[in-house]
Design a protein around this motif. Structure first.
Motif, short mmCIF file in Angstrom:
data_model
loop_
_atom_site.label_atom_id
_atom_site.label_comp_id
_atom_site.label_asym_id
_atom_site.label_seq_id
_atom_site.Cartn_x
_atom_site.Cartn_y
_atom_site.Cartn_z
N SER A 29 0.81 -1.22 0.00
CA SER A 29 0.00 0.00 0.00
C SER A 29 0.84 1.27 0.00
CB SER A 29 -0.95 0.00 1.21
OG SER A 29 -0.19 0.09 2.40
N GLY A 30 2.15 1.15 0.03
CA GLY A 30 2.98 2.35 -0.06
C GLY A 30 3.52 2.82 1.28
N GLY A 31 3.48 1.98 2.29
CA GLY A 31 4.05 2.36 3.58
C GLY A 31 2.98 2.68 4.60
N ALA A 32 3.44 2.94 5.80
CA ALA A 32 2.53 3.22 6.90
C ALA A 32 1.84 4.56 6.72
CB ALA A 32 3.30 3.19 8.22
N ARG A 33 0.58 4.59 7.10
CA ARG A 33 -0.19 5.84 7.09
C ARG A 33 0.10 6.61 8.37
NH1 ARG A 33 -5.58 2.56 5.85
NH2 ARG A 33 -4.34 1.10 7.06
N SER A 34 0.01 7.91 8.27
CA SER A 34 0.23 8.75 9.46
C SER A 34 -0.96 8.63 10.40
CB SER A 34 0.41 10.21 9.04
OG SER A 34 -0.83 10.74 8.59
N GLY A 35 -0.74 9.02 11.64
CA GLY A 35 -1.83 9.04 12.61
C GLY A 35 -2.97 9.94 12.17
N SER A 36 -2.63 11.06 11.56
CA SER A 36 -3.64 11.98 11.06
C SER A 36 -4.46 11.34 9.94
CB SER A 36 -2.97 13.27 10.56
OG SER A 36 -3.92 14.12 9.97
N ASP A 37 -3.78 10.64 9.03
CA ASP A 37 -4.48 9.98 7.93
C ASP A 37 -5.41 8.88 8.44
OD1 ASP A 37 -3.23 11.59 6.06
OD2 ASP A 37 -1.71 10.08 5.53
N VAL A 38 -4.93 8.08 9.38
CA VAL A 38 -5.76 7.01 9.94
C VAL A 38 -6.95 7.63 10.67
CG1 VAL A 38 -5.84 5.09 11.60
CG2 VAL A 38 -3.87 5.36 10.08
N TYR A 39 -6.70 8.67 11.46
CA TYR A 39 -7.79 9.34 12.17
C TYR A 39 -8.84 9.84 11.17
CZ TYR A 39 -10.60 12.86 14.44
OH TYR A 39 -11.68 13.58 14.87
N THR A 40 -8.40 10.56 10.15
CA THR A 40 -9.34 11.15 9.19
C THR A 40 -10.11 10.07 8.44
OG1 THR A 40 -7.91 13.06 8.92
CG2 THR A 40 -9.51 12.68 7.18
N GLY A 41 -9.43 9.01 8.05
CA GLY A 41 -10.07 7.97 7.26
C GLY A 41 -10.90 6.99 8.04
N ASN A 42 -10.65 6.84 9.33
CA ASN A 42 -11.32 5.80 10.09
C ASN A 42 -11.89 6.25 11.43
OD1 ASN A 42 -10.59 3.25 8.43
ND2 ASN A 42 -8.68 4.38 8.62
N CYS A 43 -11.12 6.97 12.18
CA CYS A 43 -11.51 7.29 13.56
C CYS A 43 -12.50 8.45 13.67
CB CYS A 43 -10.26 7.61 14.38
SG CYS A 43 -8.95 6.39 14.25
N ALA A 44 -12.41 9.38 12.72
CA ALA A 44 -13.21 10.60 12.82
C ALA A 44 -14.71 10.33 12.77
CB ALA A 44 -12.82 11.58 11.71
N ALA A 45 -15.11 9.21 12.19
CA ALA A 45 -16.54 8.90 12.13
C ALA A 45 -17.15 8.90 13.53
CB ALA A 45 -16.76 7.55 11.45
N CYS A 46 -16.43 8.37 14.50
CA CYS A 46 -16.93 8.35 15.88
C CYS A 46 -16.29 9.43 16.74
CB CYS A 46 -16.71 6.97 16.51
SG CYS A 46 -17.65 5.66 15.71
N HIS A 47 -14.96 9.57 16.64
CA HIS A 47 -14.26 10.52 17.51
C HIS A 47 -14.42 11.97 17.04
CE1 HIS A 47 -12.49 7.68 20.29
NE2 HIS A 47 -12.29 6.88 19.27
N GLY A 48 -14.94 12.17 15.86
CA GLY A 48 -15.24 13.53 15.40
C GLY A 48 -16.65 13.95 15.78
N THR A 49 -17.52 12.96 16.05
CA THR A 49 -18.92 13.26 16.34
C THR A 49 -19.34 12.90 17.75
OG1 THR A 49 -19.64 11.06 15.60
CG2 THR A 49 -19.52 12.80 13.92
N GLY A 50 -18.56 12.05 18.41
CA GLY A 50 -18.94 11.58 19.74
C GLY A 50 -19.89 10.40 19.70
N ALA A 51 -20.00 9.75 18.54
CA ALA A 51 -20.91 8.62 18.39
C ALA A 51 -20.59 7.53 19.41
CB ALA A 51 -20.81 8.05 16.97
N ALA A 52 -21.62 6.92 19.93
CA ALA A 52 -21.51 5.80 20.89
C ALA A 52 -20.66 6.15 22.10
CB ALA A 52 -20.97 4.55 20.19
N GLY A 53 -20.60 7.41 22.46
CA GLY A 53 -19.86 7.84 23.64
C GLY A 53 -18.37 8.02 23.43
N ALA A 54 -17.92 8.00 22.16
CA ALA A 54 -16.50 8.17 21.88
C ALA A 54 -16.07 9.59 22.27
CB ALA A 54 -16.22 7.96 20.39
N PRO A 55 -14.92 9.73 22.92
CA PRO A 55 -14.44 11.08 23.25
C PRO A 55 -14.09 11.81 21.96
CG PRO A 55 -12.75 9.45 23.75
CD PRO A 55 -13.97 8.69 23.36
N LYS A 56 -14.62 13.03 21.83
CA LYS A 56 -14.38 13.82 20.62
C LYS A 56 -12.94 14.33 20.56
CE LYS A 56 -18.96 15.76 19.78
NZ LYS A 56 -19.65 17.05 19.61
N PHE A 57 -12.42 14.35 19.36
CA PHE A 57 -11.09 14.91 19.12
C PHE A 57 -11.10 16.37 19.58
CE2 PHE A 57 -7.95 17.12 16.52
CZ PHE A 57 -6.85 16.29 16.63
N GLY A 58 -10.12 16.76 20.37
CA GLY A 58 -10.01 18.13 20.84
C GLY A 58 -10.70 18.40 22.17
#
Length: 139
Positions: free
Chosen positions: A57-86
């Motif tokens: 796949s071209g090497g490891a993705r950055s933490g920011s890339d992984v967050y944006t592509g995968n984590c932000a769905a819950c951690h950007g909105t607080g879905a299911a009680g996830a702590p929001k980014f920031g």
């Protein structure tokens, strides 16, 4: 008597056709409801190809890339009680438990969070980099 024999023969033909149609319908239903794919478990022959695909796949993705592509769905909105980014107030008690605990929860799942946040294409290091990114952005 001949009429009765003809009637019995006709019933046999109709019954045979009905059985053939029923078998055909059963086969069609089985085809339509068959799984789209199959599960490939560690140790299965099909599992050997998975790491090669991830490595290309071209090497490891950055933490920011992984967050944006995968984590932000819950951690950007607080879905299911996830702590929001920031949100320092929500992240503070979690950060206080230590990074090893946060990594363990992210990798193995915790409460409503599934293992790796369902990012099954993410390496452990990429998940940890996403945790680092969220912690840094939420202090």
């Amino acid at each position: 008597m001949k009429v009765v024999l003809n009637f019995v023969a006709a019933l046999a033909v109709v019954a045979g056709a009905a059985v053939a149609v029923a078998q055909s319908v059963d086969e069609q239903i089985s085809e339509r409801t068959a799984p789209v794919g199959k599960t490939c478990m560690k140790g299965d022959e099909c599992a050997a190809a998975a790491p090669a695909a991830a490595a290309s796949s071209g090497g490891a993705r950055s933490g920011s890339d992984v967050y944006t592509g995968n984590c932000a769905a819950c951690h950007g909105t607080g879905a299911a009680g996830a702590p929001k980014f920031g949100d320092a107030a929500a992240w503070g008690p979690r950060i206080a438990k230590g990074m090893d605990t946060l990594y363990t929860h992210a990798l193995n799942g915790f409460n409503a969070m599934p293992a790796k946040g369902l990012c099954m294409t993410c390496s452990d290091d990429e998940v940890k980099a996403a945790v680092d990114h969220m912690v840094e952005g939420s202090k």
